[in-house]
Write a protein that holds these residues in place. Structure first.
Motif, mmCIF file in Angstrom:
data_model
loop_
_atom_site.group_PDB
_atom_site.id
_atom_site.type_symbol
_atom_site.label_atom_id
_atom_site.label_comp_id
_atom_site.label_asym_id
_atom_site.label_seq_id
_atom_site.Cartn_x
_atom_site.Cartn_y
_atom_site.Cartn_z
ATOM 1 N N THR A 73 4.707 -2.653 4.268
ATOM 2 C CA THR A 73 3.944 -3.322 3.220
ATOM 3 C C THR A 73 3.255 -2.255 2.383
ATOM 4 O O THR A 73 3.098 -1.117 2.821
ATOM 5 C CB THR A 73 2.878 -4.264 3.822
ATOM 6 N N GLU A 74 2.843 -2.608 1.186
ATOM 7 C CA GLU A 74 2.174 -1.630 0.318
ATOM 8 C C GLU A 74 0.900 -1.098 0.961
ATOM 9 O O GLU A 74 0.618 0.097 0.888
ATOM 10 C CB GLU A 74 1.857 -2.257 -1.053
ATOM 11 N N ASP A 75 0.121 -1.962 1.607
ATOM 12 C CA ASP A 75 -1.104 -1.512 2.268
ATOM 13 C C ASP A 75 -0.802 -0.534 3.397
ATOM 14 O O ASP A 75 -1.512 0.451 3.585
ATOM 15 C CB ASP A 75 -1.899 -2.697 2.814
ATOM 16 N N GLN A 76 0.264 -0.781 4.146
ATOM 17 C CA GLN A 76 0.622 0.128 5.240
ATOM 18 C C GLN A 76 1.092 1.472 4.689
ATOM 19 O O GLN A 76 0.777 2.517 5.247
ATOM 20 C CB GLN A 76 1.712 -0.492 6.123
ATOM 21 N N LYS A 77 1.800 1.462 3.580
ATOM 22 C CA LYS A 77 2.229 2.720 2.946
ATOM 23 C C LYS A 77 1.001 3.544 2.555
ATOM 24 O O LYS A 77 0.962 4.756 2.757
ATOM 25 C CB LYS A 77 3.086 2.442 1.713
ATOM 26 N N LYS A 78 -0.013 2.884 2.005
ATOM 27 C CA LYS A 78 -1.235 3.585 1.608
ATOM 28 C C LYS A 78 -1.964 4.146 2.821
ATOM 29 O O LYS A 78 -2.463 5.262 2.791
ATOM 30 C CB LYS A 78 -2.146 2.639 0.818
ATOM 31 N N ARG A 79 -2.035 3.359 3.904
ATOM 32 C CA ARG A 79 -2.700 3.835 5.126
ATOM 33 C C ARG A 79 -2.002 5.084 5.660
ATOM 34 O O ARG A 79 -2.652 6.027 6.075
ATOM 35 C CB ARG A 79 -2.667 2.748 6.207
ATOM 36 N N GLU A 80 -0.690 5.058 5.651
ATOM 37 C CA GLU A 80 0.049 6.191 6.204
ATOM 38 C C GLU A 80 -0.043 7.424 5.311
ATOM 39 O O GLU A 80 0.108 8.535 5.787
ATOM 40 C CB GLU A 80 1.506 5.794 6.458
ATOM 41 N N ARG A 81 -0.303 7.228 4.013
ATOM 42 C CA ARG A 81 -0.508 8.356 3.106
ATOM 43 C C ARG A 81 -1.943 8.850 3.144
ATOM 44 O O ARG A 81 -2.278 9.845 2.523
ATOM 45 C CB ARG A 81 -0.172 7.941 1.667
ATOM 46 N N GLY A 82 -2.817 8.118 3.826
ATOM 47 C CA GLY A 82 -4.220 8.510 3.911
ATOM 48 C C GLY A 82 -5.087 7.846 2.861
ATOM 49 O O GLY A 82 -6.274 8.144 2.751
ATOM 50 N N ASN A 83 -4.536 6.947 2.073
ATOM 51 C CA ASN A 83 -5.303 6.206 1.062
ATOM 52 C C ASN A 83 -5.755 4.880 1.663
ATOM 53 O O ASN A 83 -5.011 4.248 2.394
ATOM 54 C CB ASN A 83 -4.442 5.911 -0.171
ATOM 55 N N PRO A 84 -6.955 4.438 1.339
ATOM 56 C CA PRO A 84 -7.399 3.136 1.864
ATOM 57 C C PRO A 84 -6.597 2.006 1.217
ATOM 58 O O PRO A 84 -6.176 2.130 0.062
ATOM 59 C CB PRO A 84 -8.875 3.062 1.452
ATOM 60 N N PRO A 85 -6.363 0.924 1.942
ATOM 61 C CA PRO A 85 -5.652 -0.209 1.352
ATOM 62 C C PRO A 85 -6.472 -0.836 0.239
ATOM 63 O O PRO A 85 -7.697 -0.748 0.214
ATOM 64 C CB PRO A 85 -5.478 -1.178 2.525
ATOM 65 N N SER A 86 -5.778 -1.486 -0.692
ATOM 66 C CA SER A 86 -6.469 -2.117 -1.818
ATOM 67 C C SER A 86 -7.284 -3.312 -1.326
ATOM 68 O O SER A 86 -6.892 -4.015 -0.410
ATOM 69 C CB SER A 86 -5.465 -2.575 -2.874
ATOM 70 N N GLN A 87 -8.435 -3.507 -1.947
ATOM 71 C CA GLN A 87 -9.301 -4.626 -1.585
ATOM 72 C C GLN A 87 -9.074 -5.762 -2.584
ATOM 73 O O GLN A 87 -8.956 -5.546 -3.776
ATOM 74 C CB GLN A 87 -10.780 -4.195 -1.669
ATOM 75 N N PRO A 88 -8.999 -7.000 -2.099
ATOM 76 C CA PRO A 88 -8.854 -8.135 -3.014
ATOM 77 C C PRO A 88 -10.086 -8.264 -3.891
ATOM 78 O O PRO A 88 -11.199 -7.999 -3.461
ATOM 79 C CB PRO A 88 -8.699 -9.340 -2.092
ATOM 80 N N LYS A 89 -9.857 -8.656 -5.127
ATOM 81 C CA LYS A 89 -10.980 -8.791 -6.085
ATOM 82 C C LYS A 89 -11.364 -10.215 -6.270
ATOM 83 O O LYS A 89 -10.683 -11.122 -6.134
ATOM 84 C CB LYS A 89 -10.586 -8.175 -7.427
#
Length: 113
Positions: free
Chosen positions: A97-113
């Motif tokens: 998932t996009e959030d998991q890709k970000k976690r594995e790159r060291g970026n925090p997952p996006s927060q819903p607005k």
């Protein structure tokens, strides 16, 4: 008499065997084995996103029917591992998932607005 017993056994054996085949038992394993089993159940080729490691350990503990097993595998992979499965009529596609890709790159997952 022996022929009658053999005949009854020959008739009943497929009934017992078919029920045994419908039962599925899964436990802790790596992603490669889970996806191989998923392909076996669905009879679809499984395509994995480039860069997704198949050596990940995945915990899928389940015993039940084949249809239930497919649902459990999809749910566990998505909710606990950030891996989504998308199916078409002839193939299955597996990706992070996009959030998991970000976690594995060291970026925090996006927060819903």
């Amino acid at each position: 008499m022996h022929r009658l017993i053999l005949l009854c056994f020959a008739i009943l054996l497929p009934v017992f065997a078919s029920h045994a085949e419908d039962r599925v038992r899964l436990s802790l394993t790596d992603l490669r084995h889970v996806l191989d089993f998923y392909a076996h159940l669905t009879k679809h080729k499984v395509w994995v996103e480039l860069g997704l490691s198949l050596d990940r350990e995945v915990s899928v503990n389940f015993e039940g029917g084949q249809d239930e097993a497919l649902k459990v595998i999809r749910t566990v992979l998505l909710q606990k591992n950030g891996i989504e499965i998308r199916e078409t009529d002839k193939a299955t596609f597996v990706s992070l998932t996009e959030d998991q890709k970000k976690r594995e790159r060291g970026n925090p997952p996006s927060q819903p607005k």
